[in-house]
Design a protein around this motif. Structure first.
Motif, PDB file in Angstrom:
ATOM      1  N   LYS A  17       0.822  -1.198   0.000  1.00 14.65           N
ATOM      2  CA  LYS A  17       0.000   0.000   0.000  1.00 14.65           C
ATOM      3  C   LYS A  17       0.863   1.257   0.000  1.00 14.65           C
ATOM      4  O   LYS A  17       1.983   1.255   0.518  1.00 14.65           O
ATOM      5  N   VAL A  18       0.318   2.321  -0.583  1.00 19.07           N
ATOM      6  CA  VAL A  18       1.075   3.574  -0.707  1.00 19.07           C
ATOM      7  C   VAL A  18       1.547   4.073   0.658  1.00 19.07           C
ATOM      8  O   VAL A  18       2.726   4.371   0.848  1.00 19.07           O
ATOM      9  N   ARG A  19       0.623   4.175   1.628  1.00 20.28           N
ATOM     10  CA  ARG A  19       0.986   4.720   2.927  1.00 20.28           C
ATOM     11  C   ARG A  19       1.993   3.825   3.650  1.00 20.28           C
ATOM     12  O   ARG A  19       2.887   4.313   4.331  1.00 20.28           O
ATOM     13  N   LEU A  20       1.824   2.511   3.514  1.00 14.15           N
ATOM     14  CA  LEU A  20       2.755   1.586   4.146  1.00 14.15           C
ATOM     15  C   LEU A  20       4.139   1.714   3.525  1.00 14.15           C
ATOM     16  O   LEU A  20       5.157   1.706   4.228  1.00 14.15           O
ATOM     17  N   ARG A  21       4.202   1.848   2.195  1.00 17.14           N
ATOM     18  CA  ARG A  21       5.491   1.991   1.522  1.00 17.14           C
ATOM     19  C   ARG A  21       6.161   3.304   1.914  1.00 17.14           C
ATOM     20  O   ARG A  21       7.374   3.347   2.158  1.00 17.14           O
ATOM     21  N   GLN A  22       5.382   4.379   2.005  1.00 16.54           N
ATOM     22  CA  GLN A  22       5.959   5.668   2.385  1.00 16.54           C
ATOM     23  C   GLN A  22       6.472   5.654   3.824  1.00 16.54           C
ATOM     24  O   GLN A  22       7.505   6.251   4.127  1.00 16.54           O
ATOM     25  N   THR A  23       5.770   4.960   4.699  1.00 12.99           N
ATOM     26  CA  THR A  23       6.265   4.793   6.067  1.00 12.99           C
ATOM     27  C   THR A  23       7.570   4.017   6.065  1.00 12.99           C
ATOM     28  O   THR A  23       8.516   4.353   6.793  1.00 12.99           O
ATOM     29  N   ALA A  24       7.643   2.971   5.228  1.00 10.61           N
ATOM     30  CA  ALA A  24       8.864   2.167   5.128  1.00 10.61           C
ATOM     31  C   ALA A  24      10.015   2.988   4.541  1.00 10.61           C
ATOM     32  O   ALA A  24      11.178   2.825   4.938  1.00 10.61           O
ATOM     33  N   ILE A  25       9.704   3.879   3.591  1.00  7.74           N
ATOM     34  CA  ILE A  25      10.734   4.762   3.026  1.00  7.74           C
ATOM     35  C   ILE A  25      11.303   5.677   4.107  1.00  7.74           C
ATOM     36  O   ILE A  25      12.522   5.871   4.202  1.00  7.74           O
ATOM     37  N   LEU A  26      10.428   6.229   4.945  1.00  6.50           N
ATOM     38  CA  LEU A  26      10.892   7.087   6.042  1.00  6.50           C
ATOM     39  C   LEU A  26      11.811   6.324   6.987  1.00  6.50           C
ATOM     40  O   LEU A  26      12.842   6.837   7.440  1.00  6.50           O
ATOM     41  N   GLU A  27      11.435   5.096   7.293  1.00  7.18           N
ATOM     42  CA  GLU A  27      12.269   4.270   8.178  1.00  7.18           C
ATOM     43  C   GLU A  27      13.606   3.952   7.518  1.00  7.18           C
ATOM     44  O   GLU A  27      14.662   3.968   8.178  1.00  7.18           O
ATOM     45  N   TYR A  28      13.601   3.693   6.214  1.00  8.68           N
ATOM     46  CA  TYR A  28      14.836   3.400   5.483  1.00  8.68           C
ATOM     47  C   TYR A  28      15.757   4.620   5.495  1.00  8.68           C
ATOM     48  O   TYR A  28      16.974   4.500   5.705  1.00  8.68           O
ATOM     49  N   LEU A  29      15.177   5.808   5.299  1.00 11.66           N
ATOM     50  CA  LEU A  29      15.958   7.039   5.347  1.00 11.66           C
ATOM     51  C   LEU A  29      16.512   7.287   6.750  1.00 11.66           C
ATOM     52  O   LEU A  29      17.630   7.790   6.915  1.00 11.66           O
ATOM     53  N   GLN A  30      15.720   6.932   7.768  1.00 11.29           N
ATOM     54  CA  GLN A  30      16.165   7.090   9.151  1.00 11.29           C
ATOM     55  C   GLN A  30      17.444   6.279   9.388  1.00 11.29           C
ATOM     56  O   GLN A  30      18.357   6.703  10.093  1.00 11.29           O
ATOM     57  N   ASN A  31      17.524   5.105   8.779  1.00 12.06           N
ATOM     58  CA  ASN A  31      18.649   4.202   9.011  1.00 12.06           C
ATOM     59  C   ASN A  31      19.817   4.410   8.051  1.00 12.06           C
ATOM     60  O   ASN A  31      20.955   4.053   8.378  1.00 12.06           O
ATOM     61  N   HIS A  32      19.555   4.998   6.865  1.00  9.70           N
ATOM     62  CA  HIS A  32      20.593   5.064   5.841  1.00  9.70           C
ATOM     63  C   HIS A  32      20.997   6.478   5.441  1.00  9.70           C
ATOM     64  O   HIS A  32      21.947   6.646   4.680  1.00  9.70           O
ATOM     65  N   GLY A  33      20.265   7.493   5.947  1.00  8.60           N
ATOM     66  CA  GLY A  33      20.619   8.858   5.588  1.00  8.60           C
ATOM     67  C   GLY A  33      20.199   9.174   4.161  1.00  8.60           C
ATOM     68  O   GLY A  33      19.158   8.736   3.693  1.00  8.60           O
ATOM     69  N   GLN A  34      21.035   9.903   3.436  1.00 10.16           N
ATOM     70  CA  GLN A  34      20.705  10.287   2.063  1.00 10.16           C
ATOM     71  C   GLN A  34      20.794   9.078   1.141  1.00 10.16           C
ATOM     72  O   GLN A  34      21.774   8.322   1.174  1.00 10.16           O
TER      73      GLN A  34
END
Length: 259
Positions: free
Chosen positions: A2-19
């Motif tokens: 789902k769009v919202r679930l993927r966007q939440t996962a993107i935020l978490e990925y950015l939290q862990n990996h930076g740019q």
């Protein structure tokens, strides 16, 4: 996904990996560049990420944005969570409302009640409550006014002592971050009032949309063991849901319909 679930996962990925680059996100989430660019554009418009050439990075200032700005982030989730939370209120309850954009969404739903005892540190909440023609007892906590959150806070021992005079049925609290180890966290340096609130209520009910999970802000308000119920949206990752249930916390996931 789902769009919202993927966007939440993107935020978490950015939290862990930076740019990160768009290509990196495409590879990780097994989707198209068009989809990722659309996600990043929406997250950028919400103020959650900053676009870079060919990619994006987490907006590190998002956690401490002004309350008026936070009100327009994840509004559908916040309203759905607030509606569910309001179902836990009964006539005659004594309630603490901590400042926060999700908690503030509950206030219009209190118009049907006539006899609540309410303590809050939020100027916005007090202003909205007094506009209703009800017989609520309203108590505003003391302290120094923090313009960013439109609320009153204090680091002094007198704040904690003042809350010791009260015993409330329920505390409705928001969070900047919910971490399985770190607990409920906030960017607000003057968080001692919220700590005192968490000890002055028989039940602590946390309102947090799924994007808050996995984030850890600098200041710990309380451990997860102090939380009785968490109300969140239906995009909460199953691993958080299972871990919270194992800790004995009741988790209510509400369905969010984006309009």
């Amino acid at each position: 996904m789902k769009v919202r679930l993927r966007q939440t996962a993107i935020l978490e990925y950015l939290q862990n990996h930076g740019q990160v680059s768009v290509d990196e996100l495409v590879e990780h989430f097994k989707t198209t560049g068009t989809t990722i660019r659309k996600d990043l554009t929406q997250l950028h418009q919400s103020g959650l990420v900053l676009r870079t050439y060919g990619g994006a990075m987490l907006n590190r200032e998002v956690g401490d944005r002004a309350i008026d700005h936070k009100t327009y982030i994840n509004t559908a989730s916040k309203k759905a969570i607030a509606e569910e939370a309001a179902n836990l209120i009964h006539e005659g309850d004594s309630i603490i409302f901590d400042s926060g954009s999700t908690v503030a969404q509950m206030i219009p739903m209190l118009a049907k009640f006539d006899n609540l005892t309410i303590l809050t540190n939020s100027l916005h909440i007090v202003n909205e409550l007094v506009a209703y023609n009800n017989n609520h007892t309203i108590i505003l906590s003391g302290g120094t006014f923090r313009r960013k959150s439109a609320s009153f806070h204090s680091n002094s021992a007198s704040t904690a002592a003042a809350f010791e005079l009260y015993t409330f049925d329920k505390l409705f609290m928001g969070a900047d971050g919910v971490d399985l180890v770190g607990g409920i966290t906030t960017f607000n340096e003057s968080y001692h009032g919220s700590v005192a609130m968490s000890k002055a209520a028989a039940k602590l009910i946390l309102l947090a949309d799924s994007t808050k999970f996995g984030r850890r802000s600098p200041n710990v308000v309380c451990e997860l063991s102090a939380v009785d119920t968490i109300i969140t949206d239906d995009n909460l990752d199953d691993r958080y849901y299972d871990a919270l249930m194992q800790k004995g916390i009741k988790v209510i996931k509400v369905k969010v319909i984006d309009k």
